[in-house]
Design an enzyme around this catalytic site. Sequence first.
Site, short mmCIF file in Angstrom:
data_model
loop_
_atom_site.label_atom_id
_atom_site.label_comp_id
_atom_site.label_asym_id
_atom_site.label_seq_id
_atom_site.Cartn_x
_atom_site.Cartn_y
_atom_site.Cartn_z
CE LYS A 141 26.89 -25.87 -46.95
NZ LYS A 141 26.27 -24.59 -46.65
NE ARG A 142 37.25 -22.83 -48.00
CZ ARG A 142 38.34 -22.09 -48.19
NH1 ARG A 142 38.41 -21.27 -49.20
NH2 ARG A 142 39.39 -22.22 -47.39
CG HIS A 193 30.67 -11.56 -42.88
ND1 HIS A 193 29.71 -11.95 -43.79
CD2 HIS A 193 31.09 -10.35 -43.27
CE1 HIS A 193 29.58 -11.00 -44.70
NE2 HIS A 193 30.39 -10.00 -44.41
CE LYS A 206 25.33 -18.66 -54.03
NZ LYS A 206 26.72 -19.15 -53.81
CB THR A 216 24.77 -16.72 -49.91
OG1 THR A 216 26.13 -17.18 -50.02
CG2 THR A 216 24.72 -15.42 -49.15
CE LYS A 248 30.92 -23.04 -44.54
NZ LYS A 248 29.72 -22.30 -44.96
#
Length: 797
Positions: free
Chosen positions: A532-533, A353, A644, A640, A538
């Site tokens: 998100k985290r 991952h 969505k 992911t 990110k």
Amino acid sequence: MEAYSLTAADMRDSILRHLAYELGTDPGHATLHDWRIALSLAVRDRLVDRWFAANRATRAAQPKRVYYLSMEFLIGRLLEDAIVNLRLEEQAGTALADLGLDFDAVIQNEPDAALGNGGLGRLAACFMESLATIGCPAFGYGIRYENGLFRQSFQDGRQIEEPEDWLSQFHAWEFERRDVAQEIRFGGEVTQKDGRAVWTGAEAVIAAAFDTPIIGWKGRWANTLRLWSAQPLHGFDLARFNRGEYAAAAEPEALARTISRVLYPDDTTGQGKELRLKQEYFFTAASLRDILRRFEAEGGALADLPKKAAIQLNDTHPAIAGPELVRLLHDERGMALDEAIATARGCLSYTNHTLMPEALERWSEDLMSQLLPRHMQLIERIDEAHAAEMPGRRVTLRENGEVKMGEIAFTMAHKVNGVSALHTDLMKETVFADLHRLHPDRIVNETNGVTPRRWLLSANPRLSRLITETIGEGWVDDLEQLDRLEASISDPGFLDAYAKAKRENKQDFAEWLAAEQGVRVDPEALFDVQIKRIHEYKRQHLNILETVALWREIKANPGAGWVPRVKIFAGKAAPGYVFAKEIIHLINDVAEVLNADPVTSPYLKVLFLPNYNVSLAERLIPAADLSEQISTAGKEASGTGNMKFALNGAPTIGTLDGANVEIRDRVGARNFFLFGMTAQEVEARRAVPDHARQAIQADPRLGGALKAISQGAFSPSDKHRYRGVVANLTGQDYFLVCSDFTAYWDAQRRAEAAFADPAVWHRGAACNTARAGWFSSDRTIRGYMTDIWGTVPLAAE
Ligand SMILES: *Cc1c(COP(=O)(O)O)cnc(C)c1O
């Protein structure tokens, strides 16, 4: 099927029966919680019938089963999932209405089962649902954490963490299996007896099984999620208790229970590390014993284990499964070592991952030798066997006094998969380049997916209804049928209905915001969402920098016809991740100033919603206009969340990273706001000395935003609060926030211009829905079944 023949009256009677005889409560005194439990039990009755039918079919066929080992299952609420998959919405809705209850209020009374941190755990939950929908006999194995991911709130803009006690209420979805328990040992020593190694662990705990049935679409199949809870081997010490040593008497019990107490303890301390390794071994060892017990009960020859068991390791957390399975086969069952290694490899496969070397687990040899002395020896033997197999090209499983779990997982797996096309390619070139050269057929790609039952059908009933009216219901378990919407995209009537669904979702969300958070937003504004985290890669800080720059621009020229925008953030930072927590604080500080600005706030608002979890995602994603997927290229394995949003008709503003690449390929370049460097360009740019400073000099908007932050515009009481953040960005800027800023700014302006033209916008949004059907986790699971597991679906009677 029985679920269909159930009437609303039957459902109401069943709810009342459970309320009385299970909860001992009469309707006049029942709380919302009581009603929710009574409804859960009524639904559970139906579910259990289907579960038994699937179990009977599996016992009769004795097929190869899938075992999905994951340290995390971020399942969220289960009641609505069960109702939707059993198709009991009408009956449950009518029954509750008859009883004077609001369906949504009852559903939302359920706490979120947050046994995971983010994407990895949510993927495991989507996979469980897809396995059940497809009818692939499978078990999920994990840990029954007493406290899941912490509950997040803010105090003066800072993240506060509190324990999430999802198990403090009666949990209707699990069954304790007192007959299924495994004794798990740690420490001790290894001796030789009759030429065999015998490991006598010094410390022992019991792994007790708790089963949750996972029901698939239309209740056709159900599998089991088996979570292990750590319990003491011996109860409390009565002799000590009688001597008045109450705390000491309870100590062994407390120590044993710590193993399943919390999800991911802080592993920055030595003690935390030890507990984490214990957790990993605990659930992996218990699961493997359970798998072997089942296999042996069916009477197969050990060498045939790979024909009956496909064991998938979700990341390296269960990587100790390699040495443990070899130990179970070789030490405990007498299989020759080479054969044991080959047999274990035939069963095991591993999902990687991350490409970030610092995120690939390593354990010190000292700790490993102390906790798992026999495994340490076996790791050496596996290393030697691997070297013998591949003479002269030695890749070691140990380095600098550490054991490399990624390499162990790779070596002990017959297949290793990445989670998006780009990630899999990069894996071959970077983290596993040497091992890939040795085993060129081992790495395969299985791009992630999400379950359409939860993320479209139940999260977005308005859009789901429109889709079903347009193309029928087949899309729910064959999501690529969404491409039949293509023909309707040029139909103004369809686009109007599509726009109406989105508008109403946004209105609902705005009402919820006003009621729950006390914040007012204009439902006509562009809802620009990054949830998100919180992580540097990110790049939530890229988003907030652009926000500050935009605010300054609006302030300088308020009459320039700005498109009203609401920037919505949500996400948790790991408790020990200081920089991520500073980003949260900064966003909250910026929000406070901007939302109070009378000139700019009609055009630009910033919200940071506390306690991001599955339920918040389900609420927010259907109301989103724009999906922020802005990681530094090469860093996000797949994502992911991006899928969505696309399904729910929110186009992406994003980089060529993870599955964004494949999303853009499918939805079309026109319907995706691309910006930023590619993974290759990122590497080249990083080599440029002073890249951040150059980018800042080239773009005054960026310079201005950084200056405002560093001068304390958002922290007047503590002007230097963001010194560290600014120093990071103007200095090393490892994640290249500055170098991507201008491209991001431009992409935001393109998104805005598109949004200003509703016909253009809704067409683009509808293209996202119509073309994102490939991102169903059903498709992903079918890929695993054919490429990795070699399993086929079964049907229950
Ligand atoms: C989908 C999901 C994630 C993963 O989001 P990414 O944007 O892919 O990181 C994390 N947390 C929750 C609650 C989710 O539903």
